[in-house]
Design an enzyme around this catalytic site. Structure first.
Site, PDB file in Angstrom:
ATOM      1  N   ALA A   1       0.773  -1.240   0.000  1.00  0.00           N
ATOM      2  CA  ALA A   1       0.000   0.000   0.000  1.00  0.00           C
ATOM      3  C   ALA A   1       0.801   1.285   0.000  1.00  0.00           C
ATOM      4  O   ALA A   1       0.308   2.312  -0.467  1.00  0.00           O
ATOM      5  CB  ALA A   1      -0.940   0.010   1.205  1.00  0.00           C
ATOM      6  N   ALA A   2       1.992   1.313   0.583  1.00  0.00           N
ATOM      7  CA  ALA A   2       2.726   2.579   0.727  1.00  0.00           C
ATOM      8  C   ALA A   2       3.051   3.175  -0.643  1.00  0.00           C
ATOM      9  O   ALA A   2       3.296   2.435  -1.591  1.00  0.00           O
ATOM     10  CB  ALA A   2       4.010   2.347   1.523  1.00  0.00           C
ATOM     11  N   PRO A   3       2.989   4.507  -0.751  1.00  0.00           N
ATOM     12  CA  PRO A   3       2.783   5.506   0.314  1.00  0.00           C
ATOM     13  C   PRO A   3       1.332   5.790   0.659  1.00  0.00           C
ATOM     14  O   PRO A   3       1.061   6.603   1.523  1.00  0.00           O
ATOM     15  CB  PRO A   3       3.455   6.746  -0.262  1.00  0.00           C
ATOM     16  N   GLY A   4       0.383   5.166  -0.048  1.00  0.00           N
ATOM     17  CA  GLY A   4      -1.002   5.295   0.365  1.00  0.00           C
ATOM     18  C   GLY A   4      -1.955   5.940  -0.611  1.00  0.00           C
ATOM     19  O   GLY A   4      -3.143   6.090  -0.296  1.00  0.00           O
ATOM     20  N   GLY A   5      -1.495   6.318  -1.799  1.00  0.00           N
ATOM     21  CA  GLY A   5      -2.389   6.955  -2.753  1.00  0.00           C
ATOM     22  C   GLY A   5      -3.571   6.087  -3.118  1.00  0.00           C
ATOM     23  O   GLY A   5      -4.726   6.535  -3.115  1.00  0.00           O
ATOM     24  N   LYS A   6      -3.314   4.824  -3.420  1.00  0.00           N
ATOM     25  CA  LYS A   6      -4.399   3.932  -3.807  1.00  0.00           C
ATOM     26  C   LYS A   6      -5.250   3.545  -2.602  1.00  0.00           C
ATOM     27  O   LYS A   6      -6.454   3.313  -2.733  1.00  0.00           O
ATOM     28  CB  LYS A   6      -3.831   2.707  -4.520  1.00  0.00           C
TER      29      LYS A   6
ATOM     30  N   CYS B   1       3.817  -0.744 -12.611  1.00  0.00           N
ATOM     31  CA  CYS B   1       4.157   0.447 -13.397  1.00  0.00           C
ATOM     32  C   CYS B   1       5.377   0.118 -14.260  1.00  0.00           C
ATOM     33  O   CYS B   1       6.354   0.866 -14.293  1.00  0.00           O
ATOM     34  CB  CYS B   1       4.401   1.655 -12.496  1.00  0.00           C
TER      35      CYS B   1
ATOM     36  N   ASP C   1      -0.763  -3.876  -5.943  1.00  0.00           N
ATOM     37  CA  ASP C   1       0.028  -2.934  -6.733  1.00  0.00           C
ATOM     38  C   ASP C   1       1.485  -3.327  -6.500  1.00  0.00           C
ATOM     39  O   ASP C   1       2.157  -2.797  -5.622  1.00  0.00           O
ATOM     40  CB  ASP C   1      -0.257  -1.502  -6.291  1.00  0.00           C
TER      41      ASP C   1
ATOM     42  N   ARG D   1       8.385   2.874   4.910  1.00  0.00           N
ATOM     43  CA  ARG D   1       7.310   3.277   4.010  1.00  0.00           C
ATOM     44  C   ARG D   1       5.956   3.313   4.723  1.00  0.00           C
ATOM     45  O   ARG D   1       5.065   4.070   4.328  1.00  0.00           O
ATOM     46  CB  ARG D   1       7.252   2.323   2.813  1.00  0.00           C
TER      47      ARG D   1
END
Length: 530
Positions: free
Chosen positions: A112-117, A233, A180, A140
């Site tokens: 999950a880090a940094p947390g945008g999603k 990505c 992710d 992180r």
């Protein structure tokens, strides 16, 4: 012009893309796209358009996403400190949109880090259900915790665990899982030159092995009928189509849900992994999607939507019926729990125990699970945090808060109903961190302020305008002179002295303490605008 692309990468992409290689290579001569995503927990996209200090242009695949000019500095505005938007690369918004999160779901963001999603998932949950945001890197996780709290997420647990330890603890627990995955980062070369410098030819193979293990553990935690979105990505077929093909071969109870080719999305490429038989398992990767920088306004991404066979709680098409959807719509007035009148509602107490009443086991580190929000527990077990918290809510807030009260050392948390026991797991946040018990008094946390919706949720509040200099001074940590008549008091009997919710355009920024014409600043030192 960005740093020179690695020659082996360029050669490999030319062999894959062939006729498309020239426009792909030219895309590196164009500036990166900067975007923000509106925090749907706080406000609608239309309301943000009215407030925005930036020119906005919509991101086609993300209803709350907007492009802003590259010259803008969105992190240097008080609206950012109010958690009204997240600065996010536009292609990175696609995976959560395809996860199709609904209010009430139990969702895991595994890397999950940094947390945008994670904040995007939380926006879709609308405070209902549960978000477990996990990352295995302690450094992180600090950024992850900050973003969860800044964006006012109240139904999240933040863990610092490996997938190998999580999977046996939470078998078939989640409705939706986002993977992710860590990757070689080829899709970020234009955005982040450090990715170019750190890349090497063997990176895709190293990451592919890791990704297969992560995806396998994620599958064990998904309910029958649930959905996994796997994203990277990178452009590497080894990390994308080949990883998914190998997963489908190992897990015949999963299928690819084909993603519509809209907004410039391109289909996955089974031919790039030597898959020529249209009837083979690997051919299903054609239903995955690639986001190319020469085809859309964003960086390089890959997304696969996977669904597990079996009965889900929702209908087969994943769409709740109209009655269910109506019942799930958020309504802050319907919050239940400890309210201004002291009624207990749905709030329950749990002090250092799981649902069976057993004491929580220690985490693998030897420290008590969730012991510290930032700096660690202090001294012996503090006074009754639940009682002090209830009193604070009664005296200072105008809303009721739902959940299970948990106290660990001096720290008080509110955990969403239906949250799992965390025995043996390392939790950075076992729930919504609402405050600290200090010398038999309750001190509200910044996370509690950010989890409130509007200035009217607090008995005392002050709301600055978007362009008021006092708002900037507040987030810089300065003490403010504030005449008593400028305070908003929702109860006639309330004294002016005490905790005051400081807001921007009505949206919480944090706490202050008002006394004798001065507003003492309670904005966290580590968060201040510098």
């Amino acid at each position: 012009m960005m740093a020179k692309l690695p020659a082996p990468f360029v050669q490999h992409m030319e062999s894959l893309l062939q006729d498309e290689f020239s426009p792909f290579l030219r895309s590196y001569e164009h500036p990166r796209q900067q975007a923000i995503r509106v925090n749907g927990l706080k406000l609608s996209a239309s309301r943000f358009r009215e407030l925005s200090p930036f020119p906005l242009s919509p991101v086609a695949w993300a209803p709350q996403g907007f492009y802003i000019p590259e010259a803008e500095r969105p992190g240097k505005h008080p609206l950012y400190h109010a958690g009204l938007y997240y600065v996010q690369e536009p292609s990175a918004m696609a995976p959560v949109e395809l996860l199709d999160v609904r209010p009430g779901d139990k969702v895991l963001d595994l890397c999950a880090a940094p947390g945008g999603k994670s904040t995007q998932i939380a926006s879709a949950l609308q405070g209902q259900g549960l978000l477990v945001a996990n990352d295995n890197q302690p450094d992180r996780v600090k950024a992850l915790v900050k973003n969860i709290e800044l964006y006012g997420v109240t139904n999240a647990i933040v863990l610092n665990e490996t997938p190998e330890r999580l999977a046996p603890a939470l078998p078939q627990f989640f409705d939706k899982i986002l993977v992710d995955a860590p990757c070689s980062g080829e899709g970020m070369f234009r955005k982040d030159e450090s990715m170019v410098k750190s890349w090497d030819e063997q990176a895709p193979l190293r990451y592919a092995a890791m990704q297969r293990d992560i995806l396998a553990r994620a599958a064990d935690m998904l309910k029958p009928g649930g959905r996994i979105v796997y994203s990277t990505c990178t452009f590497s077929p080894e990390e994308n189509e080949r990883t998914i093909a190998a997963f489908l071969q190992d897990r015949p109870d999963f299928r690819v849900v084909s993603v519509p080719l809209r907004h410039g999305f391109a289909s996955g490429r089974p031919d790039w992994i030597g898959c020529a038989d249209p009837d083979s398992v690997c051919a299903a990767v054609a239903g995955t999607v690639r986001l190319w920088p020469h085809r859309l306004q964003g960086e390089g991404h890959y997304v696969a939507v996977l669904e597990r066979a079996g009965s889900a709680q929702e209908p087969e098409n994943g769409m709740p019926d109209e009655a269910d959807e109506s019942a799930k719509r958020p309504d802050s007035s319907a919050w239940t729990g400890v309210g201004p009148g002291g009624q207990s509602g749905a709030m329950r107490s749990r002090k250092g125990s799981d649902k069976s009443g057993r004491p929580e086991r220690l985490a693998a580190s030897g420290k008590r699970d969730g012991k510290r929000p930032d700096e660690g527990g202090r001294g012996q077990q503090a006074a009754d945090g639940e009682t002090l918290f209830r009193t604070f809510v009664r005296d200072h807030l105008n809303v009721a808060l739902s959940g299970v009260v948990r106290q660990q050392r001096d720290y008080v948390y509110l955990t969403a109903e239906g949250a799992p026991a965390l025995d043996g797991l390392k939790a950075a946040r076992p729930g919504w961190f609402v405050g600290t018990v200090h010398k038999d008094r309750f001190e509200p946390s910044h996370a509690l302020a950010m989890g409130l919706k509007r200035h009217a949720d607090a008995v005392r509040s002050i709301s600055f305008g978007r362009d008021d200099a006092e708002a900037v001074r507040y987030v810089k940590g300065e003490t403010l002179q504030l005449a008593e008549e400028k305070l908003n008091r929702s109860r006639e009997e309330a004294a002016a002295k005490g905790y005051c919710l400081v807001c921007l355009e009505g949206y919480p920024l944090g706490w202050g303490k008002w006394q004798d014409g001065m507003l003492k600043n309670e904005y966290p030192p580590g968060w201040r605008w510098s």
